[in-house]
Design a protein around this motif. Structure first.
Motif, PDB file in Angstrom:
ATOM      1  N   VAL A  62      44.071  32.529  30.797  1.00 12.18           N
ATOM      2  CA  VAL A  62      42.768  32.591  30.288  1.00 12.18           C
ATOM      3  C   VAL A  62      41.925  31.728  31.155  1.00 12.18           C
ATOM      4  O   VAL A  62      40.936  31.950  31.799  1.00 12.18           O
ATOM      5  N   SER A  63      42.527  30.583  31.016  1.00  5.55           N
ATOM      6  CA  SER A  63      41.705  29.368  31.785  1.00  5.55           C
ATOM      7  C   SER A  63      41.354  29.775  33.268  1.00  5.55           C
ATOM      8  O   SER A  63      40.420  29.416  34.145  1.00  5.55           O
ATOM      9  N   GLU A  64      42.736  30.111  34.005  1.00  2.00           N
ATOM     10  CA  GLU A  64      42.592  30.576  35.483  1.00  2.00           C
ATOM     11  C   GLU A  64      41.796  31.574  35.534  1.00  2.00           C
ATOM     12  O   GLU A  64      40.975  31.647  36.619  1.00  2.00           O
ATOM     13  N   MET A  65      41.684  32.692  34.809  1.00  2.00           N
ATOM     14  CA  MET A  65      41.194  33.815  35.189  1.00  2.00           C
ATOM     15  C   MET A  65      39.587  33.839  34.434  1.00  2.00           C
ATOM     16  O   MET A  65      38.622  34.803  35.158  1.00  2.00           O
ATOM     17  N   LEU A  66      39.096  33.243  33.637  1.00  2.00           N
ATOM     18  CA  LEU A  66      37.969  33.409  32.844  1.00  2.00           C
ATOM     19  C   LEU A  66      36.488  33.082  33.806  1.00  2.00           C
ATOM     20  O   LEU A  66      35.989  33.931  33.783  1.00  2.00           O
ATOM     21  N   PRO A  67      36.989  32.129  34.863  1.00  2.00           N
ATOM     22  CA  PRO A  67      35.543  32.164  35.738  1.00  2.00           C
ATOM     23  C   PRO A  67      35.584  33.371  36.485  1.00  2.00           C
ATOM     24  O   PRO A  67      34.211  33.416  36.901  1.00  2.00           O
ATOM     25  N   CYS A  68      36.377  34.201  36.870  1.00  2.00           N
ATOM     26  CA  CYS A  68      36.097  35.514  37.573  1.00  2.00           C
ATOM     27  C   CYS A  68      36.056  36.778  36.968  1.00  2.00           C
ATOM     28  O   CYS A  68      35.716  37.676  37.338  1.00  2.00           O
ATOM     29  N   MET A  69      36.049  36.729  35.477  1.00  2.00           N
ATOM     30  CA  MET A  69      35.663  37.841  34.779  1.00  2.00           C
ATOM     31  C   MET A  69      34.226  38.082  34.629  1.00  2.00           C
ATOM     32  O   MET A  69      33.384  37.250  34.419  1.00  2.00           O
ATOM     33  N   VAL A  70      33.886  39.460  34.769  1.00  2.00           N
ATOM     34  CA  VAL A  70      32.456  39.904  34.727  1.00  2.00           C
ATOM     35  C   VAL A  70      32.417  40.849  33.424  1.00  2.00           C
ATOM     36  O   VAL A  70      33.447  41.541  33.315  1.00  2.00           O
ATOM     37  N   ASN A  71      31.176  41.174  32.728  1.00  2.00           N
ATOM     38  CA  ASN A  71      31.184  42.310  31.966  1.00  2.00           C
ATOM     39  C   ASN A  71      30.302  43.359  32.552  1.00  2.00           C
ATOM     40  O   ASN A  71      29.412  43.362  33.428  1.00  2.00           O
ATOM     41  N   ASP A  72      31.112  44.469  32.664  1.00  2.00           N
ATOM     42  CA  ASP A  72      30.755  45.697  33.528  1.00  2.00           C
ATOM     43  C   ASP A  72      29.863  46.720  32.794  1.00  2.00           C
ATOM     44  O   ASP A  72      29.555  47.771  33.172  1.00  2.00           O
ATOM     45  N   GLY A  73      29.448  46.186  31.403  1.00  2.00           N
ATOM     46  CA  GLY A  73      28.648  46.913  30.688  1.00  2.00           C
ATOM     47  C   GLY A  73      29.540  47.667  29.354  1.00  2.00           C
ATOM     48  O   GLY A  73      29.138  47.767  28.483  1.00  2.00           O
ATOM     49  N   GLU A  74      30.845  47.902  29.845  1.00  2.00           N
ATOM     50  CA  GLU A  74      31.597  48.522  28.667  1.00  2.00           C
ATOM     51  C   GLU A  74      32.860  47.664  28.329  1.00  2.00           C
ATOM     52  O   GLU A  74      33.321  47.519  27.403  1.00  2.00           O
ATOM     53  N   PHE A  75      33.528  47.154  29.788  1.00  2.00           N
ATOM     54  CA  PHE A  75      34.782  46.318  29.492  1.00  2.00           C
ATOM     55  C   PHE A  75      34.526  44.781  30.359  1.00  2.00           C
ATOM     56  O   PHE A  75      33.520  44.789  30.755  1.00  2.00           O
ATOM     57  N   LEU A  76      35.246  44.066  29.927  1.00  2.00           N
ATOM     58  CA  LEU A  76      35.520  42.741  30.694  1.00  2.00           C
ATOM     59  C   LEU A  76      36.336  43.052  31.878  1.00  2.00           C
ATOM     60  O   LEU A  76      37.164  43.794  31.919  1.00  2.00           O
ATOM     61  N   ALA A  77      35.744  42.844  33.142  1.00  2.00           N
ATOM     62  CA  ALA A  77      36.314  43.263  34.143  1.00  2.00           C
ATOM     63  C   ALA A  77      36.711  41.950  35.252  1.00  2.00           C
ATOM     64  O   ALA A  77      35.724  41.239  35.152  1.00  2.00           O
ATOM     65  N   PRO A  78      37.758  42.068  35.987  1.00  2.00           N
ATOM     66  CA  PRO A  78      37.840  41.154  36.823  1.00  2.00           C
ATOM     67  C   PRO A  78      37.011  41.156  38.128  1.00  2.00           C
ATOM     68  O   PRO A  78      36.863  42.096  38.794  1.00  2.00           O
ATOM     69  N   GLY A  79      36.281  40.046  38.424  1.00  2.00           N
ATOM     70  CA  GLY A  79      35.583  39.954  39.380  1.00  2.00           C
ATOM     71  C   GLY A  79      35.933  39.601  40.682  1.00  2.00           C
ATOM     72  O   GLY A  79      35.233  39.698  41.879  1.00  2.00           O
ATOM     73  N   CYS A  80      37.101  38.898  40.871  1.00  2.00           N
ATOM     74  CA  CYS A  80      37.682  38.613  41.724  1.00  2.00           C
ATOM     75  C   CYS A  80      39.113  39.604  42.019  1.00  2.00           C
ATOM     76  O   CYS A  80      39.776  39.809  41.251  1.00  2.00           O
ATOM     77  N   GLU A  81      39.046  40.293  43.380  1.00  2.00           N
ATOM     78  CA  GLU A  81      39.774  41.232  43.570  1.00  2.00           C
ATOM     79  C   GLU A  81      41.444  40.730  43.353  1.00  2.00           C
ATOM     80  O   GLU A  81      42.169  41.570  42.890  1.00  2.00           O
ATOM     81  N   ASP A  82      41.759  39.633  43.455  1.00  2.00           N
ATOM     82  CA  ASP A  82      43.190  38.917  43.609  1.00  2.00           C
ATOM     83  C   ASP A  82      43.650  39.002  42.034  1.00  2.00           C
ATOM     84  O   ASP A  82      45.134  39.039  41.525  1.00  2.00           O
ATOM     85  N   LEU A  83      42.601  38.998  41.140  1.00  2.00           N
ATOM     86  CA  LEU A  83      43.013  39.069  39.511  1.00  2.00           C
ATOM     87  C   LEU A  83      43.640  40.289  39.250  1.00  2.00           C
ATOM     88  O   LEU A  83      44.344  40.621  38.383  1.00  2.00           O
ATOM     89  N   ILE A  84      43.355  41.538  39.942  1.00  2.00           N
ATOM     90  CA  ILE A  84      43.735  42.736  39.700  1.00  2.00           C
ATOM     91  C   ILE A  84      45.288  43.016  39.537  1.00  2.00           C
ATOM     92  O   ILE A  84      45.933  43.307  38.591  1.00  2.00           O
ATOM     93  N   ALA A  85      46.018  42.218  40.665  1.00  2.00           N
ATOM     94  CA  ALA A  85      47.279  42.212  40.703  1.00  2.00           C
ATOM     95  C   ALA A  85      47.889  41.312  39.679  1.00  2.00           C
ATOM     96  O   ALA A  85      49.050  41.541  39.080  1.00  2.00           O
ATOM     97  N   GLU A  86      47.270  40.222  39.211  1.00  2.00           N
ATOM     98  CA  GLU A  86      47.677  39.174  38.121  1.00  2.00           C
ATOM     99  C   GLU A  86      47.833  40.084  37.016  1.00  2.00           C
ATOM    100  O   GLU A  86      48.663  39.987  36.109  1.00  2.00           O
ATOM    101  N   PHE A  87      46.727  40.868  36.668  1.00  2.00           N
ATOM    102  CA  PHE A  87      46.685  41.609  35.395  1.00  2.00           C
ATOM    103  C   PHE A  87      47.779  42.650  35.452  1.00  2.00           C
ATOM    104  O   PHE A  87      48.354  43.205  34.272  1.00  2.00           O
ATOM    105  N   GLU A  88      48.039  43.393  36.540  1.00  2.00           N
ATOM    106  CA  GLU A  88      49.003  44.310  36.683  1.00  2.00           C
ATOM    107  C   GLU A  88      50.556  43.712  36.389  1.00  2.00           C
ATOM    108  O   GLU A  88      51.306  44.314  36.036  1.00  2.00           O
ATOM    109  N   ARG A  89      50.681  42.495  37.055  1.00  2.00           N
ATOM    110  CA  ARG A  89      51.990  41.937  36.523  1.00  2.00           C
ATOM    111  C   ARG A  89      52.241  41.524  35.405  1.00  2.00           C
ATOM    112  O   ARG A  89      53.226  41.809  34.795  1.00  2.00           O
ATOM    113  N   GLU A  90      50.929  41.137  34.792  1.00  2.00           N
ATOM    114  CA  GLU A  90      51.037  40.878  33.333  1.00  2.00           C
ATOM    115  C   GLU A  90      51.410  42.159  32.418  1.00  2.00           C
ATOM    116  O   GLU A  90      52.197  42.228  31.482  1.00  2.00           O
ATOM    117  N   ARG A  91      50.636  43.194  32.879  1.00  2.00           N
ATOM    118  CA  ARG A  91      51.017  44.622  32.136  1.00  2.00           C
ATOM    119  C   ARG A  91      52.507  45.024  32.481  1.00  2.00           C
ATOM    120  O   ARG A  91      53.286  45.432  31.534  1.00  2.00           O
TER     121      ARG A  91
END
Length: 121
Positions: A62-91
């Motif tokens: 969370v500490s690492e990802m928090l600065p790159c998270m944005v609110n897209d209006g409905e969900f919290l979304a990764p604002g930095c493209e490389d975070l998508i791969a991190e979330f996929e790894r976690e999934r």
């Protein structure tokens, strides 16, 4: 605002807020008397922390990802493209844990069935 007010507005305990601060997730200002001083922005930060923790991330992630998270209006979304791969790894990690728990549950079911059959003899 003081810690109690933030806790009420964010729907968490003051203890949780102190823990987030200890982990570097939340950084309040300080009054001249040394009391924590939170702003409205901290309410949103706590909301984001809670969402990421609920998604199964640990506080280091969370500490690492928090600065790159944005609110897209409905969900919290990764604002930095490389975070998508991190979330996929976690999934994938969570999917593996689910599969392992399913296997453990099946083994336990077998043990229970065998125990009942033995008791019925």
């Amino acid at each position: 605002m003081q810690i109690g007010a933030l806790a009420r507005r964010a729907g968490v305990s003051p203890r949780a807020l102190r823990y987030y601060e200890e982990k570097g997730l939340l950084t309040p200002g300080r009054t001249s008397g040394g009391y924590r001083d939170y702003t409205d922005e901290h309410v949103e930060t706590v909301r984001r922390i809670r969402i990421l923790l609920a998604a199964g991330l640990n506080t280091d992630m969370v500490s690492e990802m928090l600065p790159c998270m944005v609110n897209d209006g409905e969900f919290l979304a990764p604002g930095c493209e490389d975070l998508i791969a991190e979330f996929e790894r976690e999934r994938r990690r969570i999917d593996t844990q689910i599969a392992e728990l399913h296997d453990v549950r099946s083994a336990l079911t077998g043990i229970i069935s065998a125990g009942r059959a033995f008791a019925d003899r």
